[in-house]
Design a protein around this motif. Sequence first.
Motif, PDB file in Angstrom:
ATOM      1  N   ARG A  38       0.830  -1.207   0.000  1.00 36.58           N
ATOM      2  CA  ARG A  38       0.000   0.000   0.000  1.00 36.58           C
ATOM      3  C   ARG A  38       0.864   1.258   0.000  1.00 36.58           C
ATOM      4  NH1 ARG A  38      -3.924   1.871  -2.100  1.00 36.58           N
ATOM      5  NH2 ARG A  38      -4.885  -0.175  -1.721  1.00 36.58           N
ATOM      6  N   ILE A  39       1.902   1.276   0.834  1.00 35.39           N
ATOM      7  CA  ILE A  39       2.791   2.435   0.867  1.00 35.39           C
ATOM      8  C   ILE A  39       3.505   2.595  -0.463  1.00 35.39           C
ATOM      9  CG2 ILE A  39       4.891   3.352   1.930  1.00 35.39           C
ATOM     10  CD1 ILE A  39       3.951   2.140   4.567  1.00 35.39           C
ATOM     11  N   ARG A  40       3.949   1.471  -1.050  1.00 36.48           N
ATOM     12  CA  ARG A  40       4.642   1.542  -2.339  1.00 36.48           C
ATOM     13  C   ARG A  40       3.747   2.145  -3.412  1.00 36.48           C
ATOM     14  NH1 ARG A  40       5.456  -1.233  -7.028  1.00 36.48           N
ATOM     15  NH2 ARG A  40       3.706  -2.605  -6.577  1.00 36.48           N
ATOM     16  N   GLN A  41       2.510   1.688  -3.480  1.00 38.12           N
ATOM     17  CA  GLN A  41       1.586   2.208  -4.486  1.00 38.12           C
ATOM     18  C   GLN A  41       1.246   3.670  -4.229  1.00 38.12           C
ATOM     19  OE1 GLN A  41      -1.872  -0.296  -4.781  1.00 38.12           O
ATOM     20  NE2 GLN A  41      -0.729  -2.078  -5.458  1.00 38.12           N
ATOM     21  N   ASP A  42       1.023   4.025  -2.959  1.00 39.71           N
ATOM     22  CA  ASP A  42       0.654   5.404  -2.650  1.00 39.71           C
ATOM     23  C   ASP A  42       1.815   6.361  -2.871  1.00 39.71           C
ATOM     24  OD1 ASP A  42      -1.930   4.729  -2.071  1.00 39.71           O
ATOM     25  OD2 ASP A  42      -1.646   4.613   0.095  1.00 39.71           O
ATOM     26  N   VAL A  43       3.042   5.903  -2.591  1.00 35.95           N
ATOM     27  CA  VAL A  43       4.202   6.744  -2.872  1.00 35.95           C
ATOM     28  C   VAL A  43       4.302   7.012  -4.370  1.00 35.95           C
ATOM     29  CG1 VAL A  43       6.725   6.766  -2.933  1.00 35.95           C
ATOM     30  CG2 VAL A  43       5.544   6.153  -0.835  1.00 35.95           C
ATOM     31  N   ARG A  44       4.126   5.972  -5.172  1.00 36.05           N
ATOM     32  CA  ARG A  44       4.158   6.152  -6.624  1.00 36.05           C
ATOM     33  C   ARG A  44       3.043   7.090  -7.082  1.00 36.05           C
ATOM     34  NH1 ARG A  44       6.769   2.376 -10.297  1.00 36.05           N
ATOM     35  NH2 ARG A  44       8.260   1.094  -9.166  1.00 36.05           N
ATOM     36  N   ASP A  45       1.837   6.900  -6.530  1.00 31.27           N
ATOM     37  CA  ASP A  45       0.716   7.765  -6.917  1.00 31.27           C
ATOM     38  C   ASP A  45       0.983   9.209  -6.520  1.00 31.27           C
ATOM     39  OD1 ASP A  45      -0.598   5.600  -7.947  1.00 31.27           O
ATOM     40  OD2 ASP A  45      -1.880   5.278  -6.195  1.00 31.27           O
ATOM     41  N   ASN A  46       1.530   9.412  -5.314  1.00 28.89           N
ATOM     42  CA  ASN A  46       1.822  10.767  -4.869  1.00 28.89           C
ATOM     43  C   ASN A  46       2.856  11.432  -5.762  1.00 28.89           C
ATOM     44  OD1 ASN A  46       0.880  11.719  -1.771  1.00 28.89           O
ATOM     45  ND2 ASN A  46       0.526   9.585  -2.275  1.00 28.89           N
ATOM     46  N   PHE A  47       3.871  10.687  -6.134  1.00 32.83           N
ATOM     47  CA  PHE A  47       4.897  11.258  -7.001  1.00 32.83           C
ATOM     48  C   PHE A  47       4.345  11.535  -8.396  1.00 32.83           C
ATOM     49  CE2 PHE A  47       7.848  10.526  -3.735  1.00 32.83           C
ATOM     50  CZ  PHE A  47       9.072  11.058  -4.080  1.00 32.83           C
ATOM     51  N   SER A  48       3.588  10.597  -8.941  1.00 41.68           N
ATOM     52  CA  SER A  48       3.076  10.769 -10.301  1.00 41.68           C
ATOM     53  C   SER A  48       2.026  11.862 -10.388  1.00 41.68           C
ATOM     54  CB  SER A  48       2.505   9.441 -10.816  1.00 41.68           C
ATOM     55  OG  SER A  48       1.415   9.025 -10.017  1.00 41.68           O
ATOM     56  N   GLN A  49       1.326  12.136  -9.276  1.00 44.38           N
ATOM     57  CA  GLN A  49       0.286  13.158  -9.290  1.00 44.38           C
ATOM     58  C   GLN A  49       0.798  14.539  -8.897  1.00 44.38           C
ATOM     59  OE1 GLN A  49      -2.886  11.764  -6.789  1.00 44.38           O
ATOM     60  NE2 GLN A  49      -3.314   9.981  -8.059  1.00 44.38           N
ATOM     61  N   ALA A  50       2.099  14.636  -8.586  1.00 49.09           N
ATOM     62  CA  ALA A  50       2.629  15.915  -8.121  1.00 49.09           C
ATOM     63  C   ALA A  50       2.560  16.984  -9.188  1.00 49.09           C
ATOM     64  CB  ALA A  50       4.073  15.742  -7.644  1.00 49.09           C
ATOM     65  N   VAL A  51       2.692  16.616 -10.435  1.00 49.44           N
ATOM     66  CA  VAL A  51       2.602  17.588 -11.520  1.00 49.44           C
ATOM     67  C   VAL A  51       2.015  16.885 -12.743  1.00 49.44           C
ATOM     68  CG1 VAL A  51       4.982  17.103 -12.260  1.00 49.44           C
ATOM     69  CG2 VAL A  51       3.882  19.256 -12.918  1.00 49.44           C
ATOM     70  N   SER A  52       1.073  17.537 -13.395  1.00 48.54           N
ATOM     71  CA  SER A  52       0.488  17.005 -14.627  1.00 48.54           C
ATOM     72  C   SER A  52       0.149  18.183 -15.525  1.00 48.54           C
ATOM     73  CB  SER A  52      -0.773  16.178 -14.330  1.00 48.54           C
ATOM     74  OG  SER A  52      -1.788  16.987 -13.771  1.00 48.54           O
ATOM     75  N   VAL A 284      15.039   3.780  -7.202  1.00 46.74           N
ATOM     76  CA  VAL A 284      14.527   3.291  -5.916  1.00 46.74           C
ATOM     77  C   VAL A 284      13.981   1.866  -6.011  1.00 46.74           C
ATOM     78  CG1 VAL A 284      13.965   5.635  -5.207  1.00 46.74           C
ATOM     79  CG2 VAL A 284      12.204   4.243  -6.292  1.00 46.74           C
ATOM     80  N   ALA A 285      14.007   1.276  -7.206  1.00 45.47           N
ATOM     81  CA  ALA A 285      13.431  -0.065  -7.372  1.00 45.47           C
ATOM     82  C   ALA A 285      14.134  -1.102  -6.516  1.00 45.47           C
ATOM     83  CB  ALA A 285      13.477  -0.479  -8.847  1.00 45.47           C
ATOM     84  N   LEU A 286      15.447  -0.959  -6.350  1.00 49.64           N
ATOM     85  CA  LEU A 286      16.198  -1.929  -5.548  1.00 49.64           C
ATOM     86  C   LEU A 286      15.715  -1.910  -4.102  1.00 49.64           C
ATOM     87  CD1 LEU A 286      18.481  -3.988  -5.483  1.00 49.64           C
ATOM     88  CD2 LEU A 286      20.063  -2.119  -4.957  1.00 49.64           C
ATOM     89  N   GLY A 287      15.477  -0.727  -3.559  1.00 51.30           N
ATOM     90  CA  GLY A 287      14.963  -0.633  -2.204  1.00 51.30           C
ATOM     91  C   GLY A 287      13.570  -1.228  -2.078  1.00 51.30           C
ATOM     92  N   GLU A 288      12.731  -1.002  -3.091  1.00 51.73           N
ATOM     93  CA  GLU A 288      11.388  -1.586  -3.092  1.00 51.73           C
ATOM     94  C   GLU A 288      11.459  -3.105  -3.063  1.00 51.73           C
ATOM     95  OE1 GLU A 288       9.219  -0.193  -6.430  1.00 51.73           O
ATOM     96  OE2 GLU A 288       8.463   1.580  -5.405  1.00 51.73           O
ATOM     97  N   ARG A 289      12.314  -3.650  -3.920  1.00 51.37           N
ATOM     98  CA  ARG A 289      12.433  -5.117  -3.973  1.00 51.37           C
ATOM     99  C   ARG A 289      12.990  -5.666  -2.662  1.00 51.37           C
ATOM    100  NH1 ARG A 289      13.919  -4.049  -9.480  1.00 51.37           N
ATOM    101  NH2 ARG A 289      16.128  -3.974  -8.924  1.00 51.37           N
TER     102      ARG A 289
END
Length: 420
Positions: A38-52, A284-289
């Motif tokens: 959940r944290i991994r997905q929300d972190v990605r969503d927060n980063f991707s939604q920061a600017v559009s 950051v993928a290595l840390g996620e894995r």
Amino acid sequence: MKPLLSLAARSAWNRRFALSLVVVSIALSSFLLMGIERIRQDVRDNFSQAVSGTDLIVGARTGPVQLLLYSVFRIGNATNNIRWSSAQALAQHRAVAWTVPLSLGDSHRGFAVLGTTGDYFRHFRHGDKQPLRFAHGKPFEGLYDVVLGADVAARLGYRLGQPVVLAHGDGALQANDHADKPFSVVGILAPTGTPVDRTLHVSLQAIEALHVDWIAGARLPGVAVSAEAAAQRDLTPRSITALLLGLKNRAAVFSLQREVAGFRDEPLLAILPGVALDELWEVVALGERGLQAMSALVALVSVGGLVAVILAGLNERRRELAILRAVGAGPRQVLWLLALEGALVTLAGVALGVAACWLAVAGAGGWVQGHFGLTLQAAPPGATEWRLIGALLAGGWLASLLPGWRAYRLSLADGLSPRL
């Protein structure tokens, strides 16, 4: 199958004190797995939604990820600024529809201060191209007006009309305070779940006014320019940190990116936010894995505990299993009995862990957002999370087949006459 399931449930309940520890162990591993996902997905969503809606971000020549981090996420510092004349030249380019200049470097009690123009509130988008909205007040108009992000106002308890003193740099030294030029809060933005919430917004001219008696990051000795005197000076910016670009036609994004890379007046870099964000995820993928592997190992240990408990109690249940065989239960039914028992214990643990994860996200979401700027969504499990739940259930059931197979091999005579 239904009588067998009922018998497995009653058998597990009869040994509830021993199995409850296994349930708690599986629940903790499920909580860890689901929480990390959940944290991994929300972190990605927060980063991707920061600017559009921004086609290009232009800054001094550096790494794409570094430019993205300091211009959008307020992380790190720029290696250099870009000239105001260069920003104006790009704004007048035939392919450019709008520009939003960004000037960073100052702060207020740990929050970044952003110098920009009124176009920021008109053109900046976040999430699914959502515009910025005001919860209270209006955009800055006067020289010493400041607009607060939602988190800044909430955590510091600021209201409209309240005075705010900005600081040079990170504000670690009190001598770096711009106390001689206080600002007044004229607007508070609605929450966005992005770095905008943790930013104070002022005009580019205000940034210049703050530093008329500063040079090279230090106050000029013996020189003090009052707020009123600074307002009378020419406050045209000399340089900015970065520039957001919106194009008339997105098809021109790559040609303009090449033009910026070959800009003659100074070395510049133009990045596509989405492409730079993908590069950031590769970093950051290595840390996620690593986190996922650690939580998977915890789940494996929990399943191993389930096998150990059932096997440890199997020797005491040999007479019970033998009686079942004597009243007509076949070896396969004995195997299924223990497999169903393990599946029920696993299901109880996983359900408890998922529920605890959801409650933790729902309960701590506000605290996490206030302290770390991360918006956690207490949403139903997604596709990846359902796969994790299925893997946990399947792993628990498959693991319980081992003691089931052991019970399958027990003979009737061995059960009725156990060896001492």
